[in-house]
Design a protein around this motif. Structure first.
Motif, PDB file in Angstrom:
ATOM      1  N   ALA A 231       1.567   1.964 -12.925  1.00 35.29           N
ATOM      2  CA  ALA A 231       0.554   1.530 -13.830  1.00 35.29           C
ATOM      3  C   ALA A 231      -1.393   0.752 -13.544  1.00 35.29           C
ATOM      4  O   ALA A 231      -2.199   1.163 -13.353  1.00 35.29           O
ATOM      5  CB  ALA A 231       0.603   0.270 -14.138  1.00 35.29           C
ATOM      6  N   LEU A 232      -0.276   0.465 -11.872  1.00 30.29           N
ATOM      7  CA  LEU A 232      -1.940   0.176 -10.554  1.00 30.29           C
ATOM      8  C   LEU A 232      -2.554   1.887 -10.573  1.00 30.29           C
ATOM      9  O   LEU A 232      -4.144   1.625 -10.537  1.00 30.29           O
ATOM     10  CB  LEU A 232      -1.927  -0.337  -9.500  1.00 30.29           C
ATOM     11  N   GLY A 233      -2.616   2.838 -10.898  1.00 24.64           N
ATOM     12  CA  GLY A 233      -2.924   3.897 -10.542  1.00 24.64           C
ATOM     13  C   GLY A 233      -3.563   4.399 -11.956  1.00 24.64           C
ATOM     14  O   GLY A 233      -4.440   5.279 -11.614  1.00 24.64           O
ATOM     15  N   ALA A 234      -3.477   3.979 -12.883  1.00 23.24           N
ATOM     16  CA  ALA A 234      -4.281   4.365 -14.069  1.00 23.24           C
ATOM     17  C   ALA A 234      -5.792   3.685 -14.264  1.00 23.24           C
ATOM     18  O   ALA A 234      -5.940   2.927 -13.806  1.00 23.24           O
ATOM     19  CB  ALA A 234      -3.401   3.679 -15.104  1.00 23.24           C
TER      20      ALA A 234
ATOM     21  N   VAL B 113       1.351  -1.107  -0.369  1.00 26.52           N
ATOM     22  CA  VAL B 113       0.030  -0.148   0.055  1.00 26.52           C
ATOM     23  C   VAL B 113       1.146   1.119   0.034  1.00 26.52           C
ATOM     24  O   VAL B 113       0.817   2.415  -0.637  1.00 26.52           O
ATOM     25  CB  VAL B 113      -1.198  -0.078   1.352  1.00 26.52           C
ATOM     26  N   ASP B 114       1.807   1.154   0.769  1.00 27.57           N
ATOM     27  CA  ASP B 114       2.561   2.373   0.498  1.00 27.57           C
ATOM     28  C   ASP B 114       3.625   2.597  -0.912  1.00 27.57           C
ATOM     29  O   ASP B 114       3.449   4.263  -0.582  1.00 27.57           O
ATOM     30  CB  ASP B 114       3.644   2.054   1.805  1.00 27.57           C
ATOM     31  N   ASP B 115       4.079   1.793  -0.983  1.00 29.57           N
ATOM     32  CA  ASP B 115       4.605   1.712  -2.236  1.00 29.57           C
ATOM     33  C   ASP B 115       3.784   2.011  -3.138  1.00 29.57           C
ATOM     34  O   ASP B 115       3.876   3.022  -3.959  1.00 29.57           O
ATOM     35  CB  ASP B 115       4.758   0.148  -2.486  1.00 29.57           C
ATOM     36  N   VAL B 116       2.329   1.986  -4.088  1.00 29.64           N
ATOM     37  CA  VAL B 116       1.832   2.314  -4.688  1.00 29.64           C
ATOM     38  C   VAL B 116       1.145   3.716  -4.417  1.00 29.64           C
ATOM     39  O   VAL B 116       1.678   4.337  -5.833  1.00 29.64           O
ATOM     40  CB  VAL B 116       0.016   1.895  -4.177  1.00 29.64           C
ATOM     41  N   LYS B 117       0.750   4.241  -2.973  1.00 28.67           N
ATOM     42  CA  LYS B 117       0.755   5.856  -2.907  1.00 28.67           C
ATOM     43  C   LYS B 117       2.005   6.378  -2.798  1.00 28.67           C
ATOM     44  O   LYS B 117       1.565   7.661  -3.213  1.00 28.67           O
ATOM     45  CB  LYS B 117       0.740   5.667  -1.165  1.00 28.67           C
TER      46      LYS B 117
END
Length: 67
Positions: A64-67, A54-58
């Protein structure tokens, strides 16, 4: 971690085309599964692993995960 979410749920970022990941929070970790295959396999992450993800995504490490 949202310890009160013990049932499977879809992310608020889920795609409208059904391409979703479901998760559930348990005392022993976080389960993830493909929402199109609820009877299929599920992955279990330790709480520390999930928090790191979760921290890495933020932090934008998986753009690509946030697209």
């Amino acid at each position: 971690m949202h310890a009160n979410r013990s049932e499977w749920f879809k992310s608020s970022y889920s795609a409208e085309n059904g391409g979703c990941v479901e998760a559930r929070f348990r005392a022993n970790g976080v389960g993830c599964r493909d929402s199109k295959d609820p009877e299929g396999p599920a992955l279990l992450f330790q709480p520390e692993q999930w928090q790191t993800f979760v921290d890495d995504v933020k932090a934008g490490r998986y753009p690509a995960l946030g697209a």
